[in-house]
Scaffold this motif. Structure first.
Motif, PDB file in Angstrom:
ATOM      1  N   UNK A 179     -11.930   5.934  13.184  1.00 13.57           N
ATOM      2  CA  UNK A 179     -11.827   4.476  13.056  1.00 13.57           C
ATOM      3  C   UNK A 179     -10.506   3.972  13.630  1.00 13.57           C
ATOM      4  N   UNK A 180      -9.428   4.692  13.340  1.00 14.90           N
ATOM      5  CA  UNK A 180      -8.105   4.279  13.802  1.00 14.90           C
ATOM      6  C   UNK A 180      -7.725   4.890  15.150  1.00 14.90           C
ATOM      7  N   UNK A 181      -8.227   6.078  15.419  1.00 12.47           N
ATOM      8  CA  UNK A 181      -7.814   6.808  16.628  1.00 12.47           C
ATOM      9  C   UNK A 181      -9.053   7.332  17.375  1.00 12.47           C
ATOM     10  N   UNK A 182      -9.842   6.459  17.955  1.00 15.95           N
ATOM     11  CA  UNK A 182     -11.086   6.895  18.617  1.00 15.95           C
ATOM     12  C   UNK A 182     -10.856   7.788  19.833  1.00 15.95           C
ATOM     13  N   UNK A 183      -9.679   7.720  20.421  1.00 16.01           N
ATOM     14  CA  UNK A 183      -9.417   8.509  21.634  1.00 16.01           C
ATOM     15  C   UNK A 183      -8.640   9.792  21.364  1.00 16.01           C
ATOM     16  N   UNK A 214      17.662  16.866  15.184  1.00 14.60           N
ATOM     17  CA  UNK A 214      17.074  18.190  15.013  1.00 14.60           C
ATOM     18  C   UNK A 214      16.586  18.450  13.605  1.00 14.60           C
ATOM     19  N   UNK A 215      16.327  17.380  12.863  1.00 15.28           N
ATOM     20  CA  UNK A 215      15.911  17.497  11.466  1.00 15.28           C
ATOM     21  C   UNK A 215      14.555  16.821  11.236  1.00 15.28           C
ATOM     22  N   UNK A 216      13.860  17.313  10.232  1.00 13.73           N
ATOM     23  CA  UNK A 216      12.632  16.666   9.780  1.00 13.73           C
ATOM     24  C   UNK A 216      12.996  15.590   8.753  1.00 13.73           C
ATOM     25  N   UNK A 217      12.480  14.392   8.956  1.00 13.42           N
ATOM     26  CA  UNK A 217      12.742  13.276   8.056  1.00 13.42           C
ATOM     27  C   UNK A 217      11.514  13.030   7.176  1.00 13.42           C
ATOM     28  N   UNK A 218      11.721  12.937   5.873  1.00 12.86           N
ATOM     29  CA  UNK A 218      10.615  12.758   4.930  1.00 12.86           C
ATOM     30  C   UNK A 218      10.537  11.319   4.441  1.00 12.86           C
ATOM     31  N   UNK A 219       9.321  10.780   4.467  1.00 16.22           N
ATOM     32  CA  UNK A 219       9.041   9.479   3.859  1.00 16.22           C
ATOM     33  C   UNK A 219       7.996   9.708   2.779  1.00 16.22           C
ATOM     34  N   UNK A 220       8.334   9.388   1.549  1.00 20.84           N
ATOM     35  CA  UNK A 220       7.431   9.649   0.436  1.00 20.84           C
ATOM     36  C   UNK A 220       6.498   8.469   0.187  1.00 20.84           C
ATOM     37  N   UNK A 221       5.401   8.746  -0.490  1.00 20.72           N
ATOM     38  CA  UNK A 221       4.462   7.726  -0.972  1.00 20.72           C
ATOM     39  C   UNK A 221       3.934   6.852   0.177  1.00 20.72           C
ATOM     40  N   UNK A 222       3.379   7.505   1.176  1.00 26.94           N
ATOM     41  CA  UNK A 222       2.861   6.756   2.327  1.00 26.94           C
ATOM     42  C   UNK A 222       1.353   6.550   2.188  1.00 26.94           C
ATOM     43  N   UNK A 223       0.856   5.507   2.817  1.00 23.31           N
ATOM     44  CA  UNK A 223      -0.585   5.279   2.930  1.00 23.31           C
ATOM     45  C   UNK A 223      -1.108   6.081   4.120  1.00 23.31           C
ATOM     46  N   UNK A 224      -2.172   6.825   3.928  1.00 20.38           N
ATOM     47  CA  UNK A 224      -2.723   7.629   5.018  1.00 20.38           C
ATOM     48  C   UNK A 224      -3.190   6.728   6.152  1.00 20.38           C
ATOM     49  N   UNK A 225      -3.828   5.621   5.816  1.00 22.81           N
ATOM     50  CA  UNK A 225      -4.312   4.699   6.851  1.00 22.81           C
ATOM     51  C   UNK A 225      -3.160   4.149   7.686  1.00 22.81           C
ATOM     52  N   UNK A 226      -2.041   3.889   7.032  1.00 19.97           N
ATOM     53  CA  UNK A 226      -0.878   3.357   7.766  1.00 19.97           C
ATOM     54  C   UNK A 226      -0.357   4.378   8.768  1.00 19.97           C
TER      55      UNK A 226
END
Length: 335
Positions: free
Chosen positions: A140-144, A90-102
């Protein structure tokens, strides 16, 4: 025999419907704190916190504009955080310094929301070229994936945010600018934007109701209060999840998430308004620029009048998110 066949057809239809949505809705928001306001409480409106029904996450950078997202994508910068909701804890998990494309390539996203930073959300010249680049990368990554434009709300009438000067510190001007901008966007990106999430229209309606407060449903003049954030989550639920689950927000018994100030009837009210806004939203009222509303009228000697001295009927053309255009005869007051 006929009755048996009808029951069999119904059973098969229900089975097909359940299979159609066997996978949860994979929802990704791209934006800043206003995206967070929109999505923060959404999982808690679902049984079991959305487990098996909703997979929601958002890319976050404080105050980020579309232009900044373009630059982050071009330079492959790792300056964003990814917040993912864990239904088990029931919590939001944060991941820092991510690549947007990833993040875009992480999984098959069903719906991706985009928005402009609130301070320039009513300035279309800041949106069009940058939105085109962001959509190119998404497609490009999510055409649908379905693309949803998040229509952010105006600041409180007494907001001290220095960027409110973009609208002469006028909530009315900011509302109008956001609505005009959304109409232009809806026209120019008709083939690329699948839906508009009208948070601005929802907050605008609530601000003229009894549930409004001294900060216009914000906690600091621009970020939503917990109560208003739940109202926006109600709206997103009605748009994206109610059709899948077969339960409209008005019949959803969950709510009042951590709020002890408002009554149960207040929460039922915001659900109804969210439902109404979702299904019939007035996006823009076309009015003559030389006509204004007046609420008080005085003679030269200072005597207050109950009725205006001059008034004339006119036609207001109303544009709706559904695409409907309605002409309505109203009374406007001469300046």
């Amino acid at each position: 025999m006929k009755r048996t066949r009808e029951l069999l057809v119904l059973a098969l239809w229900l089975l097909a419907s359940s299979l159609m949505y066997a996978e949860p809705l994979h929802l990704l928001g791209i934006g800043n704190s206003f995206t967070e306001n929109m999505l923060l409480l959404l999982p808690y409106l679902l049984p079991h916190q959305g487990s098996g029904e909703l997979d929601v996450a958002y890319l976050y950078r404080p105050g980020a504009t579309l232009e900044q997202y373009c630059e982050m994508m071009k330079k492959d910068e790792r300056v964003c955080s990814l917040f993912e909701f864990d239904a088990e804890t029931g919590l939001w998990q944060q991941t820092q310094h991510v690549r947007i494309d990833s993040v875009l390539a992480l999984k098959k996203w069903d719906v991706i929301t985009v928005q402009q930073a609130s301070a320039v959300s009513g300035m279309y010249n800041t949106i069009k070229p940058n939105l085109e680049e962001v959509l190119d990368r998404i497609e490009h990554y999510q055409p649908d994936a379905q693309i949803a434009w998040h229509m952010t709300w105006s600041y409180s009438h007494n907001s001290t945010n220095p960027l409110f000067k973009n609208y002469d510190f006028s909530q009315l001007k900011m509302d109008y600018a956001i609505e005009q901008t959304t109409m232009e966007l809806k026209s120019d990106f008709a083939d690329r934007i699948d839906m508009i999430i009208p948070s601005q229209q929802l907050i605008k309606k609530l601000r003229v109701s009894e549930v409004n407060d001294s900060l216009d449903l914000t906690r600091d003049g621009y970020h939503l209060s917990l109560f208003a954030a739940e109202a926006v989550s109600d709206l997103v639920y009605e748009m994206l999840l109610a059709p899948r689950l077969g339960v409209p927000i008005t019949e959803n018994s969950r709510g009042a998430l951590g709020d002890t100030i408002h009554s149960a009837s207040d929460f039922e009210y915001i659900k109804q308004v969210a439902y109404d806004v979702c299904h019939d939203t007035l996006i823009w009222e076309q009015l003559s620029e030389n006509i204004i509303y007046k609420t008080e009228f005085y003679t030269i000697t200072g005597l207050k009048l109950k009725q205006p001295v001059y008034r004339r009927p006119t036609i207001r053309r109303n544009y709706y998110l559904s695409g409907d255009i309605k002409n309505e005869r109203i009374i406007l007051l001469e300046e």
